[in-house]
Every structure is written in structure tokens, then in C-alpha cells.
Design an enzyme around this catalytic site. Structure first.
Site, PDB file in Angstrom:
ATOM      1  CG  HIS A 122       0.449   1.163   3.789  1.00 14.30           C
ATOM      2  ND1 HIS A 122       1.359   1.793   4.543  1.00 14.30           N
ATOM      3  CD2 HIS A 122       0.352   1.826   2.184  1.00 14.30           C
ATOM      4  CE1 HIS A 122       2.523   2.169   3.460  1.00 14.30           C
ATOM      5  NE2 HIS A 122       2.137   2.741   2.538  1.00 14.30           N
ATOM      6  CG  ASP A 199      -4.603   3.530   6.391  1.00 14.93           C
ATOM      7  OD1 ASP A 199      -4.939   4.650   6.192  1.00 14.93           O
ATOM      8  OD2 ASP A 199      -3.947   2.819   6.038  1.00 14.93           O
ATOM      9  CD  GLN A 202      -4.298   5.476  -1.693  1.00 16.44           C
ATOM     10  OE1 GLN A 202      -4.663   6.007  -2.083  1.00 16.44           O
ATOM     11  NE2 GLN A 202      -2.480   5.222  -1.128  1.00 16.44           N
ATOM     12  CE  LYS A 225      -0.918   7.748   1.104  1.00 16.03           C
ATOM     13  NZ  LYS A 225       0.018   7.486   0.464  1.00 16.03           N
ATOM     14  CB  CYS A 364       3.848  -0.322   1.614  1.00 10.44           C
ATOM     15  SG  CYS A 364       5.339   1.125   1.102  1.00 10.44           S
TER      16      CYS A 364
HETATM   17  N1  PLP Z   1      -1.973   3.835   4.731  1.00  8.63           N
HETATM   18  C1  PLP Z   1      -2.013   3.044   3.239  1.00  8.63           C
HETATM   19  C2  PLP Z   1      -3.850   2.911   2.652  1.00  8.63           C
HETATM   20  C3  PLP Z   1      -1.466   4.254   2.384  1.00  8.63           C
HETATM   21  O1  PLP Z   1      -1.378   4.131   0.792  1.00  8.63           O
HETATM   22  C4  PLP Z   1      -0.128   4.508   2.636  1.00  8.63           C
HETATM   23  C5  PLP Z   1       1.341   5.758   1.826  1.00  8.63           C
HETATM   24  O2  PLP Z   1       1.575   4.867   0.418  1.00  8.63           O
HETATM   25  C6  PLP Z   1      -0.101   4.895   4.045  1.00  8.63           C
HETATM   26  C7  PLP Z   1      -1.116   4.596   5.268  1.00  8.63           C
HETATM   27  C8  PLP Z   1       0.711   5.423   5.148  1.00  8.63           C
HETATM   28  O3  PLP Z   1       0.649   6.829   4.568  1.00  8.63           O
HETATM   29  P1  PLP Z   1       2.659   7.861   5.121  1.00  8.63           P
HETATM   30  O4  PLP Z   1       3.943   7.600   4.400  1.00  8.63           O
HETATM   31  O5  PLP Z   1       2.236   8.856   4.240  1.00  8.63           O
HETATM   32  O6  PLP Z   1       1.981   7.551   6.390  1.00  8.63           O
END
Ligand code: PLP
Length: 406
Positions: A122, A199, A202, A225, A364
Site C-alpha cells: 500500500h 504492515d 489488513q 479497519k 492506494c
Molecule cells: N496498509 C494497508 C495494507 C492498508 O490497506 C491501509 C489502508 O487502506 C493502510 C496501510 C493505511 O491505513 P491508514 O489509512 O489507516 O493509515
């Protein structure tokens, strides 16, 4: 016994209609809905228990501090971190990874040093590293996924060279649902002395996570999430790495003493939490995590695997539908396109008319989209409260898309 209807009853929004149809909420990968216990806890916090934390000696400040600081222990338990001193509160994964980039990586990395990333990432786990590439000549080394969307740990480890200073990798792709074997990556990286940032945005929503077992150095999560409020989150940082970090944001709460000529800092994790935090948001996240642990992450995983398997069976009967990525053990996240020129936005608009909420776009994850050779997909991402009947509702709405667009 997993009672999905009982769980659904905990989420008030799930009983509403959208466009005259019962809501089928399949945009959990972007943000999940909130159970009544979280909504109630946040209302109670504002209505009866609110004051700023850490600095007051009065009753309400102590109460708010106790509730807020209690969440650190909840996150520790949720992730099975060794100590709650290794949990830094953030506003979400984006802030957590930026914290590592600014406070740990930026002062340590020299021009030519390398960070290994996967193409599944992401933007939140890409752009903070691009900053280091742009500003201080750090080199980003990309690891390609396999044809089925899986990520081979051996490929990640093979990318390590003498100048590799960090591996930054997701545990679950938000686009393909691919589950990444981060434990094997961490074990191999540790042998070569390379820290690993995972990360977990998810993965931790869909399965039990144990950072002690994984053996990572950093593990970032995001509250919205996890059925908690937006603006909440945390990052596990192994104590050795935390000791190597310089302060990031400066201000109140992160200091020990300040004079005209000098400043000394609070002990970690407070050192990395400047200013008034998202008090009520973090309290809400704590309640969401307790709610999840009460149901049991293994039970949630089993339920979602049944949803995944059923969706895969139904999709297999639609020869005009493309599902991106079919890695074994993937999560119930499906990126869909139709054969032909139909755009993902059109798919999502038609689904919406049927009350089915999905996300359309590049999610993203533009490098992954470039790798897949698509500009956008419609993503159906399932959560703990989704049902087999909702898989059917999705398929019937997709059939309508095929009739109208195909
Ligand atoms: N990493 C992953 C795999 C995600 O799906 C997301 C959110 O869509 C993020 C990072 C970023 O999360 P946040 O926007 O809550 O900081």
C-alpha cells in the site's frame, strides 16, 4: 459456534437500507463498520469521563488517563507483544510507518543503503521510503509477486544485500488478499541482521496475530479497519529498535524537562507521542479489540475462510469475471474486473444501486496495479459480519453488471 446474525445485530448500520436495498457492506478493506459497544464507549467517554490525559491531578483526568493507558495493555494482548512499553499509539498505520521512517530510518540510513519492499505494498508502506530515496539517496529494491499474487519469502530474502538496512512488507495485500509468510521473512532477515517492518493493517483484522512468534521489529495497525474509530492506531516497536529511534514530533507529553537551553525526553513509548492524543479514539479502539478478542480471532478467520471459499466457488462459474490473484490461503478480499472495456467505477456504481458497497480504483497500490496491468479494479472485501447470502447478493449484482456492461 459462530453466530453471524448475533454479530450483525451488534452493528447498527448493517440494518439500514441503501438505494432502497438492504446494505451489503463489502468495503471493509477500506474501513469497517463499528459495533454498538464502541459507539457507546465513545459516547460515554465524552459524556461522562472526558478530560485531557497524563497531566491532570483531578478526578476526570485520572479516569481518562486510566482508560486511555489501559488500551496499551489491550493492544499488547491483541498482538502478543512482550511489553506494553513496546506499543506506541498512532493515528493509524500511515502515521506508524512514517514514525519509523523519520525516527528510526532517516538518521541511520546513508546514500546507497537499501530498503527491500514488495510490489504488493500500500502507498502507506511505499511513500515514506520514497521520501528517503528522494531526500537522502536511499535505494528501494522491489520484490515481484508470483503469477498467483503470492509473495515468495525466498525472493524477499534473496533481495538482501550488504547494504540492506530494512525490509518493509505487508502481511496481507489490501488488493489481492494475499497472505505473506512474514515469519519466514523475519527469521531469514534476522540471520542477516536486517530489521523487518510489517504492515499489519489488513492481516490483523482477519486472523490471530502474534508479533512475538512472527519475530518482526515493527508491526503497524490501524483502528478503523479493526471495527474501531478512525484516527486510532498503534505500532509495535521492538525495544532494541525503540532505543535506536530519535524523537519525531516535539511538544508536550514527550519530554522530561525543558529549559531555555536544553531538553530531555520522556522514556519510550511516551517519547514518541507528542501533544494531546486521540484520547476517545484510542479508548474506542481498545473496546473494539476487546470485542474482537471476545469473539476470537481464530473464529473470525474460520468464518471468513468459509466466505472466501464460497465466493471463489461462485466466481468460478462466471467466465466473464476476472479475479486478480488466487494465492493459497488468501484472505476474503477480491479485486474484480470484467472481460471487455467495463470500468471498475461503472461496476461499483451498478453494485451500489443494488445496495452492494465495494471500492473501485487503484486501492492506494499503484505499483501493484502497474504489475497487474490494470488501471483499476472493483474490490469486494469481506469482514466478520458478512454472510454467504451476501456473497450471493454480490454475484447477482455482478451478473447485472455483465448484462449492462459486458
Ligand atoms: N496498509 C494497508 C495494507 C492498508 O490497506 C491501509 C489502508 O487502506 C493502510 C496501510 C493505511 O491505513 P491508514 O489509512 O489507516 O493509515
Amino acid at each position: 459456534m459462530y453466530d453471524v446474525e448475533k454479530i450483525r445485530a451488534d452493528f447498527p448500520i448493517l440494518s439500514r437500507q441503501v438505494n432502497g436495498k438492504p446494505l451489503v457492506y463489502l468495503d471493509n478493506g477500506a474501513s469497517a463498520q463499528k459495533p454498538q459497544v464502541v459507539i457507546d464507549a465513545m459516547t460515554r467517554s465524552y459524556a461522562e469521563e472526558y478530560a485531557n490525559v497524563h497531566r491532570g491531578l483531578h478526578y476526570l483526568s485520572n479516569l481518562a488517563t486510566e482508560k486511555y493507558e489501559g488500551v496499551r495493555g489491550i493492544v499488547r494482548r491483541f498482538l502478543n507483544a512482550p511489553s506494553e512499553d513496546e506499543i506506541v499509539f498512532t493515528t493509524g498505520t500511515t502515521e506508524g510507518i512514517n514514525l519509523v521512517s523519520y525516527a528510526w530510518a532517516a538518521p541511520r540510513l546513508q546514500p546507497g543503503d537499501e530498503i527491500v519492499l514488495s510490489v504488493l505494498e500500500h502507498h502507506a508502506n511505499i511513500v515514506p521510503w520514497h521520501f528517503l530515496r528522494e531526500r537522502q539517496g536511499v535505494v528501494l529494491k522491489w520484490v515481484e509477486p508470483e503469477a498467483d499474487g503470492s509473495l515468495d519469502p525466498a525472493r524477499v530474502l534473496a533481495a538482501i544485500g550488504p547494504k540492506t538496512r530494512l525490509i518493509a512488507v505487508t502481511q496481507m495485500s489490501n488488493v489481492l488478499g494475499t497472505l505473506v509468510d512474514v515469519k519466514t521473512i523475519c527469521a531469514g532477515a534476522r540471520e542477516r541482521g536486517v530489521p523487518v517492518l510489517v504492515d499489519g493493517s489488513q492481516a490483523c483484522v482477519h486472523m490471530p496475530v502474534d508479533v512475538s512468534d512472527i519475530g518482526c521489529d515493527f508491526y503497524a495497525i490501524t483502528g478503523h479497519k479493526l471495527y474501531g474509530p478512525s484516527g486510532s492506531g498503534a505500532i509495535f516497536i521492538r525495544s532494541e529498535r525503540m532505543a535506536e529511534m530519535r524523537p519525531f514530533l516535539g511538544g508536550g507529553d514527550m519530554i522530561d524537562t525543558v529549559t531555555r537551553d536544553s531538553v530531555t525526553y520522556a522514556k519510550p513509548p511516551m517519547r514518541f507521542e507528542a501533544g494531546t492524543p486521540g484520547i476517545v479514539q484510542q479508548i474506542g479502539m481498545g473496546v473494539a479489540l476487546e470485542y474482537l478478542m471476545g469473539i476470537g480471532m481464530a473464529n473470525i478467520a474460520a468464518h471468513e475462510h468459509a466466505l472466501r471459499d464460497y465466493a471463489q466457488t461462485r466466481f468460478a462459474g462466471l467466465n466473464w469475471l476476472n479475479v486478480q490473484g488466487n494465492a493459497p490461503g488468501k484472505g476474503a478480499i477480491f479485486s474484480l474486473t470484467l472481460n471487455g472495456p467495463a470500468h471498475a467505477h461503472d461496476i461499483s456504481t451498478i453494485l451500489d444501486k443494488r445496495g452492494v458497497a465495494v471500492r473501485a480504483g487503484s486501492h492506494c497500490a499503484m505499483p501493484l496495479m502497474q504489475h497487474l496491468g490494470v488501471s483499476a479494479t472493483a474490490r469486494a472485501s469481506f469482514g466478520m459480519y458478512n454472510t454467504l447470502a451476501e456473497v450471493d447478493a454480490l454475484v447477482s449484482a455482478l451478473e447485472l453488471c455483465h448484462d449492462l456492461l459486458g
